[in-house]
Scaffold this active site. Sequence first.
Site, PDB file in Angstrom:
ATOM      1  N   ARG A 179      12.530  -1.193  10.003  1.00 53.78           N
ATOM      2  CA  ARG A 179      11.576  -0.780  11.028  1.00 53.78           C
ATOM      3  C   ARG A 179      11.523  -1.824  12.142  1.00 53.78           C
ATOM      4  NH1 ARG A 179       6.246   0.761   7.606  1.00 53.78           N
ATOM      5  NH2 ARG A 179       5.346  -0.253   9.426  1.00 53.78           N
ATOM      6  N   ARG A 204       1.177  -8.061  13.826  1.00 49.94           N
ATOM      7  CA  ARG A 204       0.489  -7.210  12.855  1.00 49.94           C
ATOM      8  C   ARG A 204      -0.479  -8.023  12.006  1.00 49.94           C
ATOM      9  NH1 ARG A 204       5.333  -4.477   9.915  1.00 49.94           N
ATOM     10  NH2 ARG A 204       3.774  -3.314   8.747  1.00 49.94           N
ATOM     11  N   ARG A 237      12.139  -5.826   4.095  1.00 50.84           N
ATOM     12  CA  ARG A 237      11.937  -4.403   3.792  1.00 50.84           C
ATOM     13  C   ARG A 237      12.961  -3.525   4.506  1.00 50.84           C
ATOM     14  NH1 ARG A 237       6.111  -1.738   4.437  1.00 50.84           N
ATOM     15  NH2 ARG A 237       6.300  -2.395   6.605  1.00 50.84           N
ATOM     16  N   ARG A 257      -8.400   1.637   9.504  1.00 51.54           N
ATOM     17  CA  ARG A 257      -7.935   0.279   9.802  1.00 51.54           C
ATOM     18  C   ARG A 257      -8.878  -0.438  10.756  1.00 51.54           C
ATOM     19  NH1 ARG A 257      -2.014   1.300   8.795  1.00 51.54           N
ATOM     20  NH2 ARG A 257      -0.863  -0.627   9.027  1.00 51.54           N
ATOM     21  N   LYS A 273       0.822  -1.219   0.000  1.00 49.66           N
ATOM     22  CA  LYS A 273       0.000   0.000   0.000  1.00 49.66           C
ATOM     23  C   LYS A 273       0.853   1.264   0.000  1.00 49.66           C
ATOM     24  CE  LYS A 273      -0.907  -0.338   4.956  1.00 49.66           C
ATOM     25  NZ  LYS A 273       0.173   0.589   5.375  1.00 49.66           N
TER      26      LYS A 273
END
Length: 207
Positions: free
Chosen positions: A151, A162, A118, A79, A4
């Site tokens: 992160r 998550r 990532r 969310r 996203k």
Amino acid sequence: GAGKGTQAAYLRDQWGLTHISTGDILRAEVAQGTALGAAAHDYMQRGELVPDALIIRMMAERLALLGAAAGYVLDGFPRTAPQAEALDAMLARIGHRLDGVINLEVERTELIRRLSGRRVCPNCSAIYHVETMPPRDAGICDACGAALIQRKDDQPAAIANRLEVYVAATQPLIDYYAARGMLVTIDGTIGVPAVAEAIRAALCGGA
Ligand code: AMP
């Protein structure tokens, strides 16, 4: 991990849309040491959602600053069901209309691979992947030259959290928007340009 953030940045660059990412706003608040950042920090590190009341107030303030004609893409918001209901009320108040809601579908093992590889730029928020989208020079942002970071919430325990939070709190929004005829579901594994084209086609018709 579904893409996203990458897609929202692509839409910003291709269409000149304003990109409003709740995750980026919250990370900036944490970095600046604001009261909101302090309140959000622990939830974010654990991969939990920041409480609705904080997010809703933050977004109401942010949307009220936008001009009436401005097109924008909301990345990471809403969310939860209360956030979706609050968004409806905010948009009605400022006279904006939601064109569509994009649901990017990616299976769990691929999400874990993406999130764990990532790397992000703490300066300009550019997104990389150690295998599939590496920067030109390892560990350095192509766009601004800052040192890339992983992160905290892209580490294994937070990733698992998550995904659970997504299923419990966010997945129900698929039905919420489908019932309103707003939902566009796109396979998130067909490559960045193809996903972007599918989003464009869905929101603009063939135009
Ligand atoms: P993201 O960059 O979209 O993955 O967001 C990173 C983290 O910020 C999330 O895991 C949450 O802790 C927090 N966050 C971002 N957007 C929201 C939201 N709409 N509601 C609650 N928490 C959020």
